[in-house]
Write an enzyme that holds these catalytic residues in place. Structure first.
Site, mmCIF file in Angstrom:
data_model
loop_
_atom_site.group_PDB
_atom_site.id
_atom_site.type_symbol
_atom_site.label_atom_id
_atom_site.label_comp_id
_atom_site.label_asym_id
_atom_site.label_seq_id
_atom_site.Cartn_x
_atom_site.Cartn_y
_atom_site.Cartn_z
ATOM 1 N N SER A 114 9.548 -2.548 -9.809
ATOM 2 C CA SER A 114 10.909 -2.756 -10.292
ATOM 3 C C SER A 114 11.170 -1.739 -11.403
ATOM 4 C CB SER A 114 11.055 -4.181 -10.839
ATOM 5 O OG SER A 114 12.291 -4.356 -11.512
ATOM 6 N N TYR A 166 8.642 -12.159 -15.586
ATOM 7 C CA TYR A 166 8.805 -11.312 -14.406
ATOM 8 C C TYR A 166 8.609 -9.851 -14.788
ATOM 9 C CZ TYR A 166 10.960 -8.977 -10.403
ATOM 10 O OH TYR A 166 11.207 -8.162 -9.321
#
Length: 340
Positions: free
Chosen positions: A145, A158
């Site tokens: 990400s 996360y």
């Protein structure tokens, strides 16, 4: 040792997290390109439907129900790929889930479970794939990400897991290169992608989670993944907006922090109440062949920055990056003044 990758039409590809979002779109696109697929997720009904859909369209696909956080499930997935197709050429570690909420609200056991899926699941898949591909060559593609390098407020755990994914992926790549293994190791770094990701997250906020702008279509990530399956790449950032955020985190981190605290935290929350806490993909399978999520804005169907990167247009890439950085810096500065 140079790495040579096959065309998609000659490949067998393993995809984890194939029951929704990026994994689902990647599977459909790969099948259309002629690849043979082994699809993995926890949601058996969705996998069965997807496999049937691909076969009816003339493609080749099988599925394996697997929880990637369990090494024995990942080992079984690899064995099934070997028995059904004689092995595989690309392994895509895509399975993942998020948690929204302040750190003080999130139980540590939830944090550990998230790391079991996002980090250890990827480690399990990468190491299993490396054992097989060392002898024949191929690609390991890890979906990280932009939060591998930037931390999103209210998604701290996360973000931390994706930081760990980057560290592991970089180390694995170096070790395989040192051993002269014919394996390409790529980190895909998507910006916000309009998938069911916010709806599948475990949400401790009062309001429903949603992506902050800009958000890109899952097809933008799938194209980058499949490009990396044919062309050795170190990493690919998907979305010029995400590339700009990474740059701002390096150049003006304090300004980005202010934006996260004063604007981004609000943008992550919808204007309606959250669903019940127990409805989440951390604790149970939730994939239902949904490609898109609840993003309220206009989804960007193409990333010109990523297209420039994957097409090798370095001049266009540099121009887009500089332009995005200047625009993002001005926008963040304006937001900071508005909320001062």
């Amino acid at each position: 040792m140079s790495v040579k990758l096959k065309k998609l039409s000659r490949q067998t590809i393993v995809i984890t997290g194939a029951s929704s979002g990026i994994g689902l779109v990647t599977a459909r696109m790969a099948a259309k390109a002629g690849a043979r697929l082994i699809l993995a997720a926890r949601s058996e009904d969705a996998l069965r439907q997807l496999t049937s859909e691909i076969r009816q369209a003339g493609g080749q696909a099988d599925y394996v129900v697997a929880d990637v956080s369990k090494p024995e499930d990942v080992q079984r997935l690899a064995r099934e790929a070997a028995s059904r197709y004689g092995g595989y050429d690309t392994w895509i570690n895509n399975a993942g889930v998020s948690i929204y909420g302040k750190l003080e609200q999130v139980p540590v056991e939830d944090m550990r479970r998230l790391f079991d899926v996002n980090f250890w699941g990827l480690v399990n898949g990468s190491l299993e794939a490396a054992k097989h591909l060392k002898g024949k060559g191929g690609a390991i593609i890890n979906v990280g990400s932009i939060l591998s390098e930037v931390t999103a407020i209210l998604q701290t755990i996360y973000s931390a897991s994706k930081h760990a994914v980057k560290g592991f992926t970089d180390g694995l790549r170096m070790e395989l290169e040192m051993d002269e293994a014919p394996i390409s190791v790529t980190l895909i770094q998507p910006a916000a992608i309009d998938t069911p990701y916010p709806l599948h997250a475990k949400n401790y906020m009062e309001r429903e989670a949603q992506h902050a702008p800009p958000a890109y279509a899952p097809e933008t990530v799938a194209r980058a993944i499949l490009y990396a399956a044919e062309n050795p790449e170190r990493d690919v950032v998907v979305g010029g907006g995400g590339r700009a955020f990474i740059g701002l985190n390096r150049w003006t981190p304090a300004l980005l922090d202010q934006f996260m605290e004063k604007s981004f935290a609000k943008q992550e929350q919808a204007d309606y109440a959250r669903r019940p806490l127990q409805q989440n993909g951390l604790d149970r399978p939730v994939g239902q062949l949904e490609e898109r999520g609840n993003y309220p804005g206009s989804t960007r169907e193409t990333s010109y920055y990523t297209e420039a990167v994957t097409r090798g247009n370095t001049g266009l890439k540099a121009a887009l990056l500089v332009g995005a950085g200047v625009a993002a810096a001005a926008w963040l500065s304006g937001k900071a003044k508005q909320n001062a």
